[in-house]
Design a protein around this motif. Structure first.
Motif, mmCIF file in Angstrom:
data_model
loop_
_atom_site.group_PDB
_atom_site.id
_atom_site.type_symbol
_atom_site.label_atom_id
_atom_site.label_comp_id
_atom_site.label_asym_id
_atom_site.label_seq_id
_atom_site.Cartn_x
_atom_site.Cartn_y
_atom_site.Cartn_z
ATOM 1 N N ARG A 1 -55.703 43.601 -62.891
ATOM 2 C CA ARG A 1 -56.079 44.610 -63.886
ATOM 3 C C ARG A 1 -55.502 45.985 -63.521
ATOM 4 N N LYS A 2 -55.609 46.351 -62.234
ATOM 5 C CA LYS A 2 -55.039 47.620 -61.797
ATOM 6 C C LYS A 2 -53.594 47.470 -61.306
ATOM 7 N N TYR A 3 -53.189 46.246 -60.994
ATOM 8 C CA TYR A 3 -51.832 45.928 -60.523
ATOM 9 C C TYR A 3 -51.496 46.632 -59.214
ATOM 10 N N GLU A 4 -52.525 46.877 -58.390
ATOM 11 C CA GLU A 4 -52.312 47.484 -57.074
ATOM 12 C C GLU A 4 -52.198 46.363 -56.042
ATOM 13 N N TYR A 5 -50.977 45.900 -55.823
ATOM 14 C CA TYR A 5 -50.779 44.759 -54.939
ATOM 15 C C TYR A 5 -51.131 45.078 -53.489
ATOM 16 N N GLY A 6 -50.795 46.254 -53.023
ATOM 17 C CA GLY A 6 -51.065 46.614 -51.636
ATOM 18 C C GLY A 6 -52.551 46.699 -51.348
ATOM 19 N N GLN A 7 -53.322 47.340 -52.234
ATOM 20 C CA GLN A 7 -54.767 47.438 -52.036
ATOM 21 C C GLN A 7 -55.444 46.070 -52.117
ATOM 22 N N ALA A 8 -55.008 45.241 -53.062
ATOM 23 C CA ALA A 8 -55.583 43.898 -53.168
ATOM 24 C C ALA A 8 -55.269 43.070 -51.931
ATOM 25 N N ALA A 9 -54.063 43.195 -51.404
ATOM 26 C CA ALA A 9 -53.698 42.455 -50.189
ATOM 27 C C ALA A 9 -54.521 42.922 -48.998
ATOM 28 N N ALA A 10 -54.752 44.232 -48.885
ATOM 29 C CA ALA A 10 -55.564 44.748 -47.774
ATOM 30 C C ALA A 10 -56.991 44.227 -47.858
ATOM 31 N N ALA A 11 -57.571 44.229 -49.059
ATOM 32 C CA ALA A 11 -58.920 43.686 -49.213
ATOM 33 C C ALA A 11 -58.952 42.196 -48.888
ATOM 34 N N GLY A 12 -57.909 41.469 -49.281
ATOM 35 C CA GLY A 12 -57.843 40.046 -48.948
ATOM 36 C C GLY A 12 -57.765 39.803 -47.452
ATOM 37 N N VAL A 13 -57.017 40.622 -46.747
ATOM 38 C CA VAL A 13 -56.929 40.491 -45.287
ATOM 39 C C VAL A 13 -58.289 40.724 -44.644
ATOM 40 N N VAL A 14 -59.018 41.721 -45.124
ATOM 41 C CA VAL A 14 -60.356 41.999 -44.584
ATOM 42 C C VAL A 14 -61.280 40.807 -44.795
ATOM 43 N N VAL A 15 -61.230 40.199 -45.987
ATOM 44 C CA VAL A 15 -62.072 39.030 -46.265
ATOM 45 C C VAL A 15 -61.699 37.865 -45.362
ATOM 46 N N VAL A 16 -60.400 37.628 -45.174
ATOM 47 C CA VAL A 16 -59.958 36.519 -44.327
ATOM 48 C C VAL A 16 -60.390 36.729 -42.884
ATOM 49 N N LEU A 17 -60.241 37.946 -42.375
ATOM 50 C CA LEU A 17 -60.647 38.209 -40.989
ATOM 51 C C LEU A 17 -62.151 38.025 -40.816
ATOM 52 N N GLY A 18 -62.929 38.475 -41.804
ATOM 53 C CA GLY A 18 -64.377 38.242 -41.726
ATOM 54 C C GLY A 18 -64.714 36.763 -41.748
ATOM 55 N N SER A 19 -64.006 35.994 -42.573
ATOM 56 C CA SER A 19 -64.246 34.546 -42.626
ATOM 57 C C SER A 19 -63.866 33.875 -41.311
ATOM 58 N N ILE A 20 -62.802 34.357 -40.662
ATOM 59 C CA ILE A 20 -62.396 33.783 -39.373
ATOM 60 C C ILE A 20 -63.468 34.024 -38.320
ATOM 61 N N VAL A 21 -64.067 35.222 -38.326
ATOM 62 C CA VAL A 21 -65.144 35.503 -37.365
ATOM 63 C C VAL A 21 -66.315 34.546 -37.571
ATOM 64 N N ILE A 22 -66.709 34.356 -38.834
ATOM 65 C CA ILE A 22 -67.812 33.436 -39.119
ATOM 66 C C ILE A 22 -67.434 32.007 -38.745
ATOM 67 N N ALA A 23 -66.179 31.611 -39.053
ATOM 68 C CA ALA A 23 -65.729 30.254 -38.742
ATOM 69 C C ALA A 23 -65.728 30.002 -37.242
ATOM 70 N N THR A 24 -65.456 31.022 -36.447
ATOM 71 C CA THR A 24 -65.475 30.855 -34.992
ATOM 72 C C THR A 24 -66.863 30.458 -34.507
#
Length: 319
Positions: free
Chosen positions: A280-303
């Motif tokens: 909707r906003k077409y901000e690829y960099g901001q969306a990618a940064a938020a995705g990285v944060v979610v993935v890192l949080g999921s990795i911590v929980i998965a550990t």
């Protein structure tokens, strides 16, 4: 006079080529190499590309202005008001779904652990919601249950009101009036069977001699559950909570299908906010940064989840 005789000579051992200790391990692991390469290509390369995009200021509507901004997008992720609201909604949604699902799953597991006629059919029917596709389940709840005109909830309310002489019951728009509970209930319906299966496996792994000794000693059912069953299920409950958190924190289907994040961003969680930022906003960099944060949080929980699984396996081996 004694004579000393030389000991008989033994033939030297055959000259065998010594193989390195690690060569046998590599021979066993070599057939797994294609699968490892495939996994790296499919999962890790896109994640590396996402990290690279997260360091860029990239809006598809302004193709000529793409440039490197370092960690600026991550600063935006942690300071933007919409993203903070999305994080809070994600925490509320995940905690509510996981905790309610664990409690209901424990109750159902205790019931199914007993012998009764039709137990196999009951198990199959209770597992069925977990096998429904997430989008299909969300559509089922939005249209067949929550719809204010022909939904099951309003139909049931109207039928109850008519039993007491009223002409008709109230017409409630459940999704608009209670958006977060509407999403939570639909996800609890889908994830309770998952928790039930994990806890039922834990109940059936209880040592029978300990339970028999408790019955012989005159312990009540409540005391047995509190002092024997519940401590035994602790790691299974932890495993269910951790795995449920990993999956529920990434929920997109139910939010998009039932509420589309509204009204007023009341149900916008992180995955849906990333979708809005990207498409909707077409901000690829901001969306990618938020995705990285979610993935890192999921990795911590998965550990923590993997550690819990490993401890369960060690307990089973030690018995």
């Amino acid at each position: 006079m004694t004579t000393l005789t030389a000991p008989p000579r033994t033939a030297p051992p055959p000259n065998r080529a010594r193989t390195p200790a690690g060569s046998g391990k590599w021979k066993r692991r070599l057939p797994l190499l294609p699968a490892l390469v495939f996994t790296i290509v499919v999962t890790q390369l896109p994640f590396v590309a996402t990290i690279v995009i997260s360091t860029l200021r990239w809006n598809i509507l302004k193709p000529g202005e793409r440039h490197f901004v370092g960690l600026s997008n991550f600063t935006f992720v942690f300071t933007d008001e919409r993203l903070r609201t999305a994080v809070l909604n994600t925490i509320v949604l995940t905690a509510s779904v996981v905790l309610i699902s664990v409690v209901l799953g424990l109750g159902l597991a205790l019931l199914l652990d007993r012998r009764f006629a039709g137990r196999g059919l009951a198990r199959t029917m209770l597992i069925a919601p977990f096998l429904v596709m997430p989008v299909a389940a969300a559509l089922l709840w939005k249209h067949a249950i929550y719809n204010p005109d022909y939904g099951l909830l309003n139909g049931t309310l109207n039928a109850v009101y008519r039993l007491f002489g009223a002409a008709s019951g109230p017409t409630v728009d459940w999704v608009s009036s209670y958006p977060m509970p509407a999403v939570v209930v639909s996800l609890v319906w889908q994830w309770t069977p998952f928790m039930m299966l994990i806890l039922l496996a834990g109940l059936q792994a209880q040592p029978g001699d300990v339970l028999e000794a408790a019955r012989v000693d005159g312990a009540s059912a409540l005391a047995t559950f509190r002092h024997i069953t519940l401590p035994h299920l602790r790691q299974y409950i932890e495993l269910g909570v951790l795995l449920g958190t990993i999956y529920v924190v990434q929920t997109f289907d139910a939010v998009y299908t039932i509420t589309q994040g509204g009204p007023g961003s009341q149900t916008t969680n992180l995955p849906y906010e990333i979708y809005l930022t990207m498409f909707r906003k077409y901000e690829y960099g901001q969306a990618a940064a938020a995705g990285v944060v979610v993935v890192l949080g999921s990795i911590v929980i998965a550990t923590f989840a993997l550690r819990t699984i490993a401890s369960l396996f060690r307990e089973e081996v030690s018995r």
